[in-house]
Design a protein around this motif. Structure first.
Motif, PDB file in Angstrom:
ATOM      1  N   ARG A   1       1.102  -1.301  -0.189  1.00 55.71           N
ATOM      2  CA  ARG A   1       0.278   0.004  -0.066  1.00 55.71           C
ATOM      3  C   ARG A   1       0.475   0.971   0.154  1.00 55.71           C
ATOM      4  O   ARG A   1       1.821   0.980   0.701  1.00 55.71           O
ATOM      5  CB  ARG A   1      -0.554  -0.374   1.256  1.00 55.71           C
ATOM      6  N   ILE A   2       0.560   2.064  -1.109  1.00 52.58           N
ATOM      7  CA  ILE A   2       1.490   3.408  -1.271  1.00 52.58           C
ATOM      8  C   ILE A   2       0.335   4.485  -0.005  1.00 52.58           C
ATOM      9  O   ILE A   2      -0.538   4.184  -0.878  1.00 52.58           O
ATOM     10  CB  ILE A   2       1.895   4.177  -2.155  1.00 52.58           C
ATOM     11  N   HIS A   3       1.517   5.296   0.713  1.00 50.88           N
ATOM     12  CA  HIS A   3       0.414   6.614   0.817  1.00 50.88           C
ATOM     13  C   HIS A   3       0.831   7.765   0.625  1.00 50.88           C
ATOM     14  O   HIS A   3       1.865   8.099   0.178  1.00 50.88           O
ATOM     15  CB  HIS A   3       0.364   6.740   2.937  1.00 50.88           C
ATOM     16  N   VAL A   4       0.030   8.826  -0.165  1.00 51.97           N
ATOM     17  CA  VAL A   4       0.367  10.008  -0.704  1.00 51.97           C
ATOM     18  C   VAL A   4      -0.393  10.851  -0.432  1.00 51.97           C
ATOM     19  O   VAL A   4      -1.614  11.008   0.174  1.00 51.97           O
ATOM     20  CB  VAL A   4      -0.394   9.535  -2.446  1.00 51.97           C
ATOM     21  N   ASP A   5       0.331  12.213   0.726  1.00 52.47           N
ATOM     22  CA  ASP A   5       0.059  13.394   0.814  1.00 52.47           C
ATOM     23  C   ASP A   5      -0.148  14.514   0.258  1.00 52.47           C
ATOM     24  O   ASP A   5       0.676  15.022  -0.371  1.00 52.47           O
ATOM     25  CB  ASP A   5       1.035  13.692   2.371  1.00 52.47           C
ATOM     26  N   TYR A   6      -1.891  14.719  -0.222  1.00 53.61           N
ATOM     27  CA  TYR A   6      -1.569  15.888  -1.493  1.00 53.61           C
ATOM     28  C   TYR A   6      -0.902  16.931  -0.733  1.00 53.61           C
ATOM     29  O   TYR A   6      -0.980  17.493  -1.473  1.00 53.61           O
ATOM     30  CB  TYR A   6      -2.811  15.750  -1.884  1.00 53.61           C
ATOM     31  N   GLU A   7      -1.573  17.289  -0.018  1.00 49.99           N
ATOM     32  CA  GLU A   7      -0.894  18.463   1.310  1.00 49.99           C
ATOM     33  C   GLU A   7       0.724  19.010   1.033  1.00 49.99           C
ATOM     34  O   GLU A   7       0.443  20.130   0.743  1.00 49.99           O
ATOM     35  CB  GLU A   7      -1.390  18.812   2.862  1.00 49.99           C
ATOM     36  N   ARG A   8       1.387  17.870   1.025  1.00 54.17           N
ATOM     37  CA  ARG A   8       2.497  18.237   0.826  1.00 54.17           C
ATOM     38  C   ARG A   8       3.493  18.655  -0.559  1.00 54.17           C
ATOM     39  O   ARG A   8       4.077  18.999  -0.409  1.00 54.17           O
ATOM     40  CB  ARG A   8       3.753  17.449   2.013  1.00 54.17           C
TER      41      ARG A   8
END
Length: 262
Positions: free
Chosen positions: A84-91
């Motif tokens: 699972r990959i997690h992506v922080d759009y805010e950053r």
């Protein structure tokens, strides 16, 4: 598990622009198609905010018994047995697209190399845990494991002729380490975790930003990578060497001053 048909399933948490989600999906699908050795399934979570990302990961960690949770712009885990990959759009939203792409490809390589639960179960070194205390040991061994795995990602990308992608990733790393130093155990491990992803390549002079206080420790990664049999032994040996060095430095410093009279 080898497959040329990696399925990328994206979940959004909060309001994320469709064009960003499309960019993430397109980048990952193109990579897996070209790599030819991706997992069967990769789940990708794209969060509108850093808070939503942390809340999701902390709830997952609490349910699954995960002791330490990293807080990064992008990250990979396989706590439930699949990548699972997690992506922080805010950053991500203020980063150049080529930097975001480099971050996504880094996590995609993790999904190939570390996409099973085995990469997240680490044997505890009881002597180190006793010496450091469990909380410090848990944080330290997490960072040590991350550094070892990131170095493995670097080696894989070199083997796949992804040098330009590593250079782009180095531009991101520069922003993380430019003001850092290796003055204690945790700060050293944090810097090594950042630098491990690019430690296997020669960088252009403008990107060669290894803090001078950290250079003696960086070479430990390549030495250990060639000697250790598994992740647990590698990470614990890295931590053991760093603890020994910092303890020795501390004792030498204390021994250089006169003792008070008793």
């Amino acid at each position: 598990m080898v497959s040329t048909m990696t399925k990328v399933v994206i979940h959004t948490v909060g309001r994320v622009p469709d064009e960003f989600v499309d960019f993430v999906q397109r980048t990952l699908e193109t990579f897996y198609r070209n790599a030819g050795d991706g997992p069967l399934l990769v789940e990708v979570y794209v969060y509108a905010s850093s808070l939503e990302k942390r809340m999701f990961l902390e709830m997952e960690a609490l349910e699954l018994g995960v002791v330490v949770v990293g807080d990064f712009t992008t990250l990979h885990e396989a706590w439930r047995g699949w990548p699972r990959i997690h992506v922080d759009y805010e950053r991500c939203r203020d980063l150049d697209p080529e930097i975001i792409e480099a971050l996504l490809l880094h996590e995609a390589v993790h999904s190939i190399l570390h996409g099973s639960i085995a990469s997240y179960i680490i044997e505890i070194d009881s002597d180190l845990a006793t010496k450091l205390g469990f909380d410090l040991y848990a944080e330290s061994i997490y960072l040590a494991c991350s550094a070892i795995k990131d170095y493995e990602v670097c080696r894989y990308m070199i083997e796949k002729n992804m040098h330009s992608e590593l250079v782009r990733y180095a531009k991101f790393v520069r922003s993380l380490v430019i003001d850092q130093n290796c003055s204690d155990l945790i700060s050293t491990l944090q810097v090594l975790k950042s630098l491990a992803s690019i430690a296997c390549i020669d960088l252009p002079p403008d990107l060669n930003v290894v803090p001078s206080s950290c250079k003696p420790y960086l070479e430990l990664l390549s030495d250990l990578h060639s000697k250790c049999l598994d992740l647990s032994s590698c990470a614990n040996e890295l931590l053991r060497l760093l603890v020994k060095r910092f303890v020795e430095e501390s004792r030498a410093s204390q021994g250089s001053t006169p003792r008070d009279s008793v």
